[in-house]
Design an enzyme around this catalytic site. Structure first.
Site, PDB file in Angstrom:
ATOM      1  N   ARG A 161       0.839  -1.216   0.000  1.00 36.23           N
ATOM      2  CA  ARG A 161       0.000   0.000   0.000  1.00 36.23           C
ATOM      3  C   ARG A 161       0.873   1.266   0.000  1.00 36.23           C
ATOM      4  O   ARG A 161       0.587   2.240   0.707  1.00 36.23           O
ATOM      5  CB  ARG A 161      -0.933   0.045   1.206  1.00 36.23           C
ATOM      6  CG  ARG A 161      -1.982  -1.024   1.243  1.00 36.23           C
ATOM      7  CD  ARG A 161      -2.999  -0.846   0.123  1.00 36.23           C
ATOM      8  NE  ARG A 161      -4.130  -1.712   0.337  1.00 36.23           N
ATOM      9  CZ  ARG A 161      -4.149  -3.022   0.052  1.00 36.23           C
ATOM     10  NH1 ARG A 161      -3.087  -3.593  -0.483  1.00 36.23           N
ATOM     11  NH2 ARG A 161      -5.233  -3.730   0.286  1.00 36.23           N
ATOM     12  N   SER A 233     -10.410  -0.412   3.930  1.00 37.37           N
ATOM     13  CA  SER A 233      -9.600  -0.615   5.146  1.00 37.37           C
ATOM     14  C   SER A 233      -9.110   0.742   5.638  1.00 37.37           C
ATOM     15  O   SER A 233      -8.489   1.477   4.878  1.00 37.37           O
ATOM     16  CB  SER A 233      -8.361  -1.457   4.837  1.00 37.37           C
ATOM     17  OG  SER A 233      -8.714  -2.720   4.348  1.00 37.37           O
ATOM     18  N   GLU A 329      -4.280   3.632   6.686  1.00 35.45           N
ATOM     19  CA  GLU A 329      -4.043   3.339   5.284  1.00 35.45           C
ATOM     20  C   GLU A 329      -4.633   4.465   4.441  1.00 35.45           C
ATOM     21  O   GLU A 329      -4.120   4.790   3.376  1.00 35.45           O
ATOM     22  CB  GLU A 329      -4.713   2.012   4.931  1.00 35.45           C
ATOM     23  CG  GLU A 329      -4.227   1.426   3.631  1.00 35.45           C
ATOM     24  CD  GLU A 329      -5.336   1.131   2.668  1.00 35.45           C
ATOM     25  OE1 GLU A 329      -5.264   1.627   1.533  1.00 35.45           O
ATOM     26  OE2 GLU A 329      -6.276   0.417   3.026  1.00 35.45           O
TER      27      GLU A 329
HETATM   28  N1  EPU Z   1     -10.833 -10.646  10.520  1.00 36.17           N
HETATM   29  C1  EPU Z   1     -11.501 -10.796  11.710  1.00 36.17           C
HETATM   30  N2  EPU Z   1     -12.416  -9.859  12.059  1.00 36.17           N
HETATM   31  C2  EPU Z   1     -12.722  -8.799  11.257  1.00 36.17           C
HETATM   32  C3  EPU Z   1     -12.022  -8.649  10.048  1.00 36.17           C
HETATM   33  C4  EPU Z   1     -11.075  -9.583   9.700  1.00 36.17           C
HETATM   34  O1  EPU Z   1     -11.261 -11.741  12.462  1.00 36.17           O
HETATM   35  O2  EPU Z   1     -13.562  -7.996  11.643  1.00 36.17           O
HETATM   36  C5  EPU Z   1      -9.862 -11.670  10.129  1.00 36.17           C
HETATM   37  C6  EPU Z   1     -10.420 -12.498   8.972  1.00 36.17           C
HETATM   38  O3  EPU Z   1     -11.173 -13.583   9.443  1.00 36.17           O
HETATM   39  C7  EPU Z   1      -9.164 -12.962   8.286  1.00 36.17           C
HETATM   40  C8  EPU Z   1      -8.210 -11.812   8.505  1.00 36.17           C
HETATM   41  O4  EPU Z   1      -8.703 -11.050   9.597  1.00 36.17           O
HETATM   42  O5  EPU Z   1      -8.634 -14.100   8.918  1.00 36.17           O
HETATM   43  C9  EPU Z   1      -8.049 -10.926   7.281  1.00 36.17           C
HETATM   44  O6  EPU Z   1      -9.293 -10.374   6.893  1.00 36.17           O
HETATM   45  P1  EPU Z   1      -9.673 -10.127   5.346  1.00 36.17           P
HETATM   46  O7  EPU Z   1      -9.417 -11.355   4.554  1.00 36.17           O
HETATM   47  O8  EPU Z   1     -11.047  -9.554   5.326  1.00 36.17           O
HETATM   48  O9  EPU Z   1      -8.616  -9.100   4.820  1.00 36.17           O
HETATM   49  P2  EPU Z   1      -7.892  -7.854   5.498  1.00 36.17           P
HETATM   50  O10 EPU Z   1      -6.498  -8.243   5.846  1.00 36.17           O
HETATM   51  O11 EPU Z   1      -8.747  -7.331   6.602  1.00 36.17           O
HETATM   52  C10 EPU Z   1      -6.883  -6.931   3.279  1.00 36.17           C
HETATM   53  C11 EPU Z   1      -6.833  -5.608   2.568  1.00 36.17           C
HETATM   54  C12 EPU Z   1      -8.145  -5.343   1.859  1.00 36.17           C
HETATM   55  C13 EPU Z   1      -8.371  -6.460   0.845  1.00 36.17           C
HETATM   56  C14 EPU Z   1      -8.403  -7.797   1.605  1.00 36.17           C
HETATM   57  C15 EPU Z   1      -8.505  -8.977   0.669  1.00 36.17           C
HETATM   58  C16 EPU Z   1      -5.322  -4.164   3.802  1.00 36.17           C
HETATM   59  C17 EPU Z   1      -5.204  -3.020   4.741  1.00 36.17           C
HETATM   60  N3  EPU Z   1      -6.569  -4.551   3.527  1.00 36.17           N
HETATM   61  O12 EPU Z   1      -7.889  -6.816   4.282  1.00 36.17           O
HETATM   62  O13 EPU Z   1      -8.010  -4.125   1.137  1.00 36.17           O
HETATM   63  O14 EPU Z   1      -9.590  -6.281   0.148  1.00 36.17           O
HETATM   64  O15 EPU Z   1      -7.177  -7.976   2.349  1.00 36.17           O
HETATM   65  O16 EPU Z   1      -7.294  -9.142   0.002  1.00 36.17           O
HETATM   66  O17 EPU Z   1      -4.313  -4.675   3.316  1.00 36.17           O
HETATM   67  C18 EPU Z   1      -8.353  -1.756   1.244  1.00 36.17           C
HETATM   68  O18 EPU Z   1      -7.139  -1.637   1.080  1.00 36.17           O
HETATM   69  O19 EPU Z   1      -9.109  -0.750   1.367  1.00 36.17           O
HETATM   70  C19 EPU Z   1      -8.934  -3.086   1.323  1.00 36.17           C
HETATM   71  C20 EPU Z   1     -10.229  -3.295   1.556  1.00 36.17           C
END
Ligand code: EPU
Length: 340
Positions: A161, A233, A329
């Site tokens: 990012r 995010s 972010e």
């Molecule tokens: N999780 C929880 N509780 C929550 C949210 C997440 O336990 O409320 C856990 C999920 O179960 C999972 C892990 O955290 O095990 C990761 O969650 P998720 O797969 O939803 O992805 P993320 O790491 O929260 C990142 C990116 C997103 C992107 C997704 C999918 C960043 C900051 N965010 O989110 O990007 O869509 O992966 O690849 O890197 C953005 O940049 O605006 C964005 C939405």
């Protein structure tokens, strides 16, 4: 003193904010001509994309420039295809256009809000793919000199990012066009958590099938900014040392994390915020999203500073519980002392 221009319709948080003036451009040439006749110092400009990764605070005493350059062109090069898109093209519309033409490469990045011009700035990424893996070059206009410049992959210093346009060159260039590399034959990336389930049937799948699945997953947990103001995010997933990760894992065996290399581990900020008990938490109209704790939302009338205060509270709560510092972010624009 110029009249303030409302930015409420130009940020997906939907907060009331304003700037001194807003200029939209449809052609690169128009930007150059405008700059040539404009004695405003470069630090008085802010380049606006789709407004989907911004938190705006009150009145921002700057001139906002928005490159509304349209157009999508394809050039075949053997098995590859180079697509060139104008900075003002909606990102998801570009992804859909490439898939309609039968080209593969952007399917994992379906439904990311925002415009093409902003995509390289924060190296957008989702479901195991980052823009930089597809990036060839971008065209930009220097706000200092009005000259055109081409940035190739190595010039952009992409990171998670992150790129040079968020750091040394912040505010210096206006990106006008972006070139990406696509493939004619699918090279699907099905390594990321929820897409792994598709890996067994990979040879029967098209890029469009993967896009459909990404859209389904995103719609199931990420709020539509048209219905509930948000900027995706709010925080980055924090990167900690392997040592710190092992300590955290001992105390919290279910901690969600992605190993990066031998030395560092990326933690899921959403998991940390969730486990800190903040999912669905509200301060007035500023809230933590009910389905995905990494997303802060505007339930209606929140101001930029209300969301900022909530973000600081989330950061402090996570720090107190896990000893991990969350960094925003989204770009926070306007006067604030809460995050640097
Ligand atoms: N999780 C929880 N509780 C929550 C949210 C997440 O336990 O409320 C856990 C999920 O179960 C999972 C892990 O955290 O095990 C990761 O969650 P998720 O797969 O939803 O992805 P993320 O790491 O929260 C990142 C990116 C997103 C992107 C997704 C999918 C960043 C900051 N965010 O989110 O990007 O869509 O992966 O690849 O890197 C953005 O940049 O605006 C964005 C939405």
């Amino acid at each position: 003193m110029p009249q303030a221009h409302s930015l409420k319709a130009f940020n997906t948080f939907g907060v009331d904010a304003s700037c001194d003036q807003l200029f939209r451009f449809h052609h690169e040439r128009d930007i150059q001509d405008w700059l040539a006749g404009m004695p405003i110092p470069v630090d008085k400009f802010f380049v606006l994309g789709g407004g989907s990764n911004l938190l705006l605070l009150g009145h921002i005493p700057l001139t906002f420039l928005q490159p509304d350059i349209q157009g999508i062109e394809y050039e075949e090069r053997g098995e590859e295809v180079i697509v060139t898109a104008g900075a003002g093209v909606n990102w998801h519309e570009l992804v859909m256009d490439t898939l309609d033409k039968g080209y593969c490469g952007l399917e994992n990045l379906s439904l990311i809000p925002g415009n093409v011009g902003a995509a390289p700035i924060q190296n957008i990424g989702a479901y195991g793919v980052e823009l930089e893996q597809r990036f060839v070059a971008l065209h930009a206009v220097d706000l200092f000199s009005g000259e055109k410049k081409i940035f190739r992959h190595g010039d952009c210093q992409f990171g998670y990012r992150d790129s040079i346009f968020k750091r040394e060159l912040r505010g210096r260039y206006i990106i006008t066009r972006v070139q990406l590399r696509l493939n004619k034959k699918p090279q699907l990336v099905l390594t990321y958590g929820p897409l792994k389930a598709l890996a067994d049937s990979a040879d029967k799948l098209t890029a469009k099938d993967v896009s459909d699945e990404v859209i389904r997953i995103r719609q199931s947990k990420l709020p539509d900014p048209q219905e509930l103001g948000n900027a995706g995010s709010f925080f980055k997933n924090p990167i900690v040392s392997h040592e710190q990760y092992l300590k955290l894992k001992e105390a919290h065996p279910k901690i969600a994390a992605y190993p990066m290399n031998n030395a560092s581990v990326k933690l899921a900020a959403g998991w940390l915020i969730d486990q800190a008990g903040l999912k669905g938490y509200r301060q007035g109209d500023a809230g933590v999203h009910q389905q995905q704790a990494l997303v802060l939302v505007n339930h209606g009338k929140a101001a930029g500073k209300d969301i900022l205060n909530l973000a600081a509270y989330v950061r402090d709560t996570v720090k107190a519980k896990f000893g991990v510092e969350l960094e925003p972010e989204v770009w926070i624009i306007g006067q604030q002392q809460v995050f640097q």
